[in-house]
Motif scaffolding. Structure first.
Motif, PDB file in Angstrom:
ATOM      1  N   ALA A   1       0.827  -1.202   0.000  1.00 33.23           N
ATOM      2  CA  ALA A   1       0.000   0.000   0.000  1.00 33.23           C
ATOM      3  C   ALA A   1       0.869   1.262   0.000  1.00 33.23           C
ATOM      4  O   ALA A   1       0.621   2.193  -0.770  1.00 33.23           O
ATOM      5  CB  ALA A   1      -0.937   0.008   1.209  1.00 33.23           C
ATOM      6  N   GLY A   2       1.889   1.293   0.840  1.00 31.85           N
ATOM      7  CA  GLY A   2       2.767   2.458   0.901  1.00 31.85           C
ATOM      8  C   GLY A   2       3.491   2.659  -0.418  1.00 31.85           C
ATOM      9  O   GLY A   2       3.618   3.783  -0.925  1.00 31.85           O
ATOM     10  N   PHE A   3       3.935   1.548  -1.001  1.00 26.81           N
ATOM     11  CA  PHE A   3       4.593   1.632  -2.304  1.00 26.81           C
ATOM     12  C   PHE A   3       3.647   2.204  -3.354  1.00 26.81           C
ATOM     13  O   PHE A   3       4.016   3.048  -4.167  1.00 26.81           O
ATOM     14  CB  PHE A   3       5.102   0.254  -2.748  1.00 26.81           C
ATOM     15  N   SER A   4       2.416   1.728  -3.328  1.00 20.87           N
ATOM     16  CA  SER A   4       1.438   2.171  -4.317  1.00 20.87           C
ATOM     17  C   SER A   4       1.191   3.679  -4.209  1.00 20.87           C
ATOM     18  O   SER A   4       1.023   4.369  -5.223  1.00 20.87           O
ATOM     19  CB  SER A   4       0.136   1.395  -4.107  1.00 20.87           C
ATOM     20  N   VAL A   5       1.213   4.202  -2.983  1.00 18.56           N
ATOM     21  CA  VAL A   5       1.031   5.648  -2.779  1.00 18.56           C
ATOM     22  C   VAL A   5       2.126   6.427  -3.506  1.00 18.56           C
ATOM     23  O   VAL A   5       1.850   7.350  -4.280  1.00 18.56           O
ATOM     24  CB  VAL A   5       1.052   6.010  -1.273  1.00 18.56           C
ATOM     25  N   VAL A   6       3.377   6.053  -3.265  1.00 18.88           N
ATOM     26  CA  VAL A   6       4.470   6.860  -3.833  1.00 18.88           C
ATOM     27  C   VAL A   6       4.577   6.670  -5.344  1.00 18.88           C
ATOM     28  O   VAL A   6       4.888   7.606  -6.082  1.00 18.88           O
ATOM     29  CB  VAL A   6       5.830   6.587  -3.136  1.00 18.88           C
ATOM     30  N   GLN A   7       4.270   5.462  -5.806  1.00 18.20           N
ATOM     31  CA  GLN A   7       4.279   5.224  -7.248  1.00 18.20           C
ATOM     32  C   GLN A   7       3.243   6.130  -7.925  1.00 18.20           C
ATOM     33  O   GLN A   7       3.514   6.745  -8.958  1.00 18.20           O
ATOM     34  CB  GLN A   7       3.960   3.754  -7.510  1.00 18.20           C
ATOM     35  N   ALA A   8       2.052   6.211  -7.318  1.00 11.54           N
ATOM     36  CA  ALA A   8       0.991   7.030  -7.911  1.00 11.54           C
ATOM     37  C   ALA A   8       1.310   8.525  -7.782  1.00 11.54           C
ATOM     38  O   ALA A   8       1.032   9.302  -8.690  1.00 11.54           O
ATOM     39  CB  ALA A   8      -0.344   6.717  -7.241  1.00 11.54           C
TER      40      ALA A   8
ATOM     41  N   ASP B   1      -5.032  -0.417  -4.915  1.00 15.75           N
ATOM     42  CA  ASP B   1      -6.026   0.540  -5.382  1.00 15.75           C
ATOM     43  C   ASP B   1      -6.205   1.702  -4.405  1.00 15.75           C
ATOM     44  O   ASP B   1      -6.365   2.852  -4.810  1.00 15.75           O
ATOM     45  CB  ASP B   1      -7.378  -0.148  -5.620  1.00 15.75           C
ATOM     46  N   GLN B   2      -6.176   1.424  -3.111  1.00 15.69           N
ATOM     47  CA  GLN B   2      -6.305   2.518  -2.146  1.00 15.69           C
ATOM     48  C   GLN B   2      -5.075   3.420  -2.182  1.00 15.69           C
ATOM     49  O   GLN B   2      -5.191   4.643  -2.139  1.00 15.69           O
ATOM     50  CB  GLN B   2      -6.514   1.965  -0.728  1.00 15.69           C
ATOM     51  N   GLY B   3      -3.899   2.812  -2.256  1.00 16.41           N
ATOM     52  CA  GLY B   3      -2.668   3.604  -2.332  1.00 16.41           C
ATOM     53  C   GLY B   3      -2.673   4.501  -3.563  1.00 16.41           C
ATOM     54  O   GLY B   3      -2.334   5.686  -3.495  1.00 16.41           O
ATOM     55  N   ALA B   4      -3.077   3.919  -4.693  1.00 14.94           N
ATOM     56  CA  ALA B   4      -3.072   4.676  -5.948  1.00 14.94           C
ATOM     57  C   ALA B   4      -4.063   5.834  -5.879  1.00 14.94           C
ATOM     58  O   ALA B   4      -3.783   6.944  -6.346  1.00 14.94           O
ATOM     59  CB  ALA B   4      -3.402   3.753  -7.114  1.00 14.94           C
ATOM     60  N   LEU B   5      -5.220   5.593  -5.285  1.00 18.20           N
ATOM     61  CA  LEU B   5      -6.238   6.642  -5.190  1.00 18.20           C
ATOM     62  C   LEU B   5      -5.721   7.822  -4.370  1.00 18.20           C
ATOM     63  O   LEU B   5      -5.846   8.987  -4.758  1.00 18.20           O
ATOM     64  CB  LEU B   5      -7.520   6.082  -4.558  1.00 18.20           C
TER      65      LEU B   5
END
Lengths: 107, 418
Positions: B18-25, B304-308
């Motif tokens: 999730a944390g990774f997805s946040v920074v990627q997005a 999906d939550q991280g990306a949003l």
């Protein structure tokens, strides 16, 4: 090591080094290529690593396997004759110079 | 005077999926402010799903880094490995790290994940008793499996059944002990529970449901047997997977609303503080497919939550969180996939697939399809994901004698013609 080119929907290209013996999806993910999501980590479970193999290289890469073939009917972006799941494409030296196109959507 | 934290960027607590997805997005959407990620593990963020699906003794065998170190460097992401956040000061918009450093934030994203529930029996501390969450846990189990002959798996959930199959594939005698009367008691429909039990038993895995573990006994500090309500089981390796609890204590200590997870709104913002978001396993959130708030432990939800949240902070378009939940569990030869959220009151219809290994369970609520469980049938799973997100909803009549795959193909053809 083979060089593979990922072309994004906007036409920009990312040239990355792929390791023979891995799968195409891994080369995209390891190099941070946008548009290859690979949610399932390469398990043929999610169809979020869909690519269109460039028509010049279709024969070189070959057709999908049976499970993949069925899954390709339900990808987010339309299926085309050269559609593959990049987690099912084995990288070999023969693929040097391969061009694959990333579809507009994966999820 | 500017608001506290203005211009100081994004702090992400947690370096999982999730944390990774946040920074990627964030960077993917063009965010240019400072981005700092704290992860208490001393290694690059990695994928967890492979950890329970194979036995490994070397990290290279797992190959689980999400991306190489260059990804973070090229995107100017300050990845703080082995550093944890000890406290959040929401009034001043700053976190304090374990070493006492104060780091200001404009936006804070909690992606702290979950931790395993401990096994509450005497002997759980013995050598040879393992839980699985981290890469190190997986390597310890992998090493133990090179010599283990008698393996007891405590907990008949996803992780337990995946590990039972891994151990069985290594030739060990494997017994699964589950307190509930059924395997996967809340996670899948009763019809599939029974089917999965038969599959695993056919592979030689012994399954004791309705059975409590009373204590674990050892010799010289090393586990030797597990005492259960049905008698003793010899064991030189015990692995347990009996659920997880959200790591929400940082939020609670900071005065943010917590209820078995950080309580957030449909934008994934803390209901107590609009500067704080929570994503992934640690977030309790509304969802259009659920009554009330839910907390979902899945890769899909984390991504999906991280990306949003990443996109929203970057200023991009981002509506409420309403991604269709989906999940998979590879249990040896069985690939279980779930799309949608099933409730215990839903009506379930089981349909055999086109090969003996394939099966689908369709769950209906108020005459509409709400969730689909499949075994060894990824195409049907994908068709379910398409149809569950489209109008019109699928009714029981639509599926009379047809699969979702056939229905999805038919609807797509109609679309193309129209």
């Amino acid at each position: 090591m083979p060089i593979v080119i990922f072309e994004l929907p906007d036409g920009t290209q990312r040239k990355v080094t792929a390791d023979a013996g891995t799968v195409l999806m891994q080369a995209a993910v390891s190099n941070g290529v946008d548009g290859i999501v690979a949610e399932c980590g390469g398990n043929a479970s999610c169809a979020t690593c869909h690519v269109y193999v460039d028509e010049r290289h279709g024969e070189l890469v070959g057709p999908p396997n049976d499970v993949e073939d069925e899954m390709l009917d339900f990808t987010a972006a339309e299926r085309r004759p050269t559609s593959r799941l990049s987690c099912q494409v084995q990288v070999s030296d023969a693929l040097d110079g391969l061009v694959v196109h990333i579809p507009e959507e994966q999820v | 005077m500017s608001a506290p934290g203005a211009g100081s960027g994004v702090v992400v607590v947690g370096g999982g999926q999730a944390g990774f997805s946040v920074v990627q997005a964030l960077r993917g959407a063009g965010y240019e402010g400072p981005v700092t990620v704290f992860t208490d593990e001393p290694r690059l963020p990695y994928q967890r799903p492979p950890l329970s699906k194979k036995a490994h003794t070397e990290p290279e065998g797992l190959g689980v880094d999400l991306v190489p170190e260059t990804f973070y460097r090229e995107r100017d992401i300050d990845l703080r490995l082995g550093e944890y956040v000890a406290a959040i000061d929401t009034a001043a918009c700053a976190v304090t790290t374990g070493s006492g450093e104060r780091v200001p934030y404009e936006h804070l994203v909690l992606a702290t994940g979950a931790r395993n529930r401990p096994l509450p029996v005497p002997g759980a501390e013995l050598s040879g008793v393992h839980a699985l969450r981290s890469l190190d846990d997986a390597l310890a189990i992998g090493r133990a499996l090179t010599t283990a002959r008698d393996v007891v798996v405590v907990g008949g959930g996803f992780i337990g059944l995946e590990l039972a199959q891994v151990a069985r594939a290594r030739g060990a005698n494997v017994t699964v002990v589950e307190l509930a009367d059924r395997l996967l008691s809340r996670a899948v429909s009763p019809q599939l529970q029974e089917h999965l039990r038969q599959r695993h038993e056919r592979d030689g895995i012994r399954i004791h449901t309705g059975t409590a573990v009373e204590r674990i006994e050892g010799k010289g500090g090393q586990v030797c047997q597990v005492l259960t309500g049905q008698g003793p089981l010899p064991a030189d390796l015990v692995v347990y997977g009996i659920g997880a609890a959200p790591r929400d204590e940082l939020a609670r200590d900071a005065g943010l609303a917590v209820d078995d997870g950080v309580v957030v709104d449909e934008q994934l913002r803390s209901v107590s503080d609009p500067r704080v978001f929570a994503v992934g396993d640690c977030a309790r959130h509304p969802h259009p497919h659920a009554d009330g708030l839910v907390r979902l432990e899945s890769v899909q939800n984390a991504i999906d939550q991280g990306a949003l949240v990443g996109r929203r902070i970057a200023g991009g378009a981002a509506g409420p969180y309403e991604s269709l939940p989906w999940f998979w569990s590879d249990q040896g030869p069985v690939k279980l996939q779930i799309a949608g959220l099933r409730a215990s009151t839903d009506e379930v219809r089981v349909v055999p697939g086109d090969t003996p290994e394939r099966l689908a369970a369709y769950a209906f609520r108020d005459e509409r399809l709400v969730a689909v469980e499949t075994l060894n049938w990824p195409a049907e799973h994908l068709a379910a994901r398409r149809l569950l997100q489209q109008d019109p909803p699928v009714s029981p009549a639509d599926l009379a004698g047809a699969t979702l795959g056939a229905l999805a193909r038919a609807r797509r053809t109609k679309e193309v013609r129209a």
